[in-house]
Design an enzyme around this catalytic site. Structure first.
Site, PDB file in Angstrom:
ATOM      1  CB  SER A 166      -0.885   0.002   1.252  1.00  0.00           C
ATOM      2  OG  SER A 166      -1.521   1.239   1.446  1.00  0.00           O
ATOM      3  CE1 TYR A 179      -4.574  -2.003   5.487  1.00  0.00           C
ATOM      4  CE2 TYR A 179      -3.993   0.191   4.702  1.00  0.00           C
ATOM      5  CZ  TYR A 179      -4.401  -1.104   4.445  1.00  0.00           C
ATOM      6  OH  TYR A 179      -4.621  -1.513   3.145  1.00  0.00           O
TER       7      TYR A 179
END
Length: 283
Positions: A166, A179
């Site tokens: 990501s 995250y």
């Protein structure tokens, strides 16, 4: 000699996609199926995965959904055994399962004096169990399926593992420390795996999607009246191409990485598909 990576031929290959009940990973499954692979769609929500498996079948592809908890090694190994019996040994593994949790998210971007006693969830209020859940879902949720399926790849030339990283792995986004940290771990783990499996025929790479507007993040990006949220404004201002990505714009990177003719000497990389987000300093 390959003329077009989008002509990648995966006929005879078996592809396994975790998190395949979601928007992006179900699309990955379809891309692999359209290239000729037999695709196993794994998700905790088997019904969601089955919906997409049925769509692949209706298109003329070969696909089957499997219920799988990527945090349970015994279950992953059982599913791997089932897929081996149904389709044959795994050639391509896409580790797409992951996600965030509100218990690991702060309410505000910046800590301010008084937040400790205020009615807001600050850094000091983050739930350690929630943070642990996010780390486990993303990191162990990649490691455990890799343990289960890479066993079928060892010693077979041309096998591929694709992890999903990501933009958070490059620079952490505000509010989501767990995250962001977990995705940074995925990028690092991709490099580790690439080295570890480099002599037994397995290439390991990752794709780091930038910002894509999907049903799963719609409430973060759009107000109820359809206008963009403040967070959308920030994202687009920091994306040189000035827009969100389109799901189909991920297909080229996926097909390139699993194409052993085009990318046979590539392992241990993370490809950003982000409209320039990771390259932009903000100035």
């Amino acid at each position: 000699m390959i003329k077009n990576v989008l002509d990648t031929d995966l006929s005879g290959k078996v592809a396994v996609v975790t998190g395949a009940g979601g928007v992006l990973c179900s699309y990955f499954a379809k891309v692999l199926a359209r290239a000729g692979a037999k695709v196993a769609l794994l998700d905790l929500n088997e019904e969601a995965a089955k919906t997409f498996a049925d769509e692949i079948t209706e298109e003329g592809g070969i696909a089957k959904a499997y219920s799988c908890n990527v945090l349970n090694k015994e279950i992953c190994e059982k599913v791997a055994s089932d897929i081996l019996a149904d389709f044959g040994p795994c050639d391509i593994l896409v580790n797409g399962a992951g996600g965030n949790n509100p218990r690991a998210t702060t309410d505000k971007e910046y800590f301010e004096s008084g937040d400790i006693d205020a009615d807001t969830k600050s850094f000091f209020d983050l739930d350690p169990e929630g943070v642990g859940f996010v780390f486990n879902l993303n990191f162990l949720g990649t490691l455990i399926p890799t343990q289960a399926f890479a066993k079928q790849m060892v010693g077979r030339e041309g096998c591929n593992i694709i992890n999903i990283s990501s933009m958070n792995a490059y620079t952490p986004l505000t509010k989501i420390p767990a995250y962001s940290g977990a995705k940074a771990a995925i990028s690092n783990f991709t490099q580790w795996l690439a080295v570890h499996f480099s002599r037994v025929g397995i290439r390991v790479n990752a794709i780091a999607p930038g910002f894509f507007s999907t049903k799963q993040n719609a409430k973060l990006l759009w107000n109820d009246d359809g206008t963009p949220t403040a967070r959308t404004g920030k994202i687009l201002a920091a994306t040189p191409m000035g827009r969100f990505g389109k799901t189909e714009e991920l297909s080229g990177s996926l097909l390139f990485l699993v194409n052993n003719e085009a990318a046979g000497f590539i392992t241990g990389i993370v490809i950003p598909v982000d409209g320039g987000f990771s390259a932009y300093s903000g100035v």
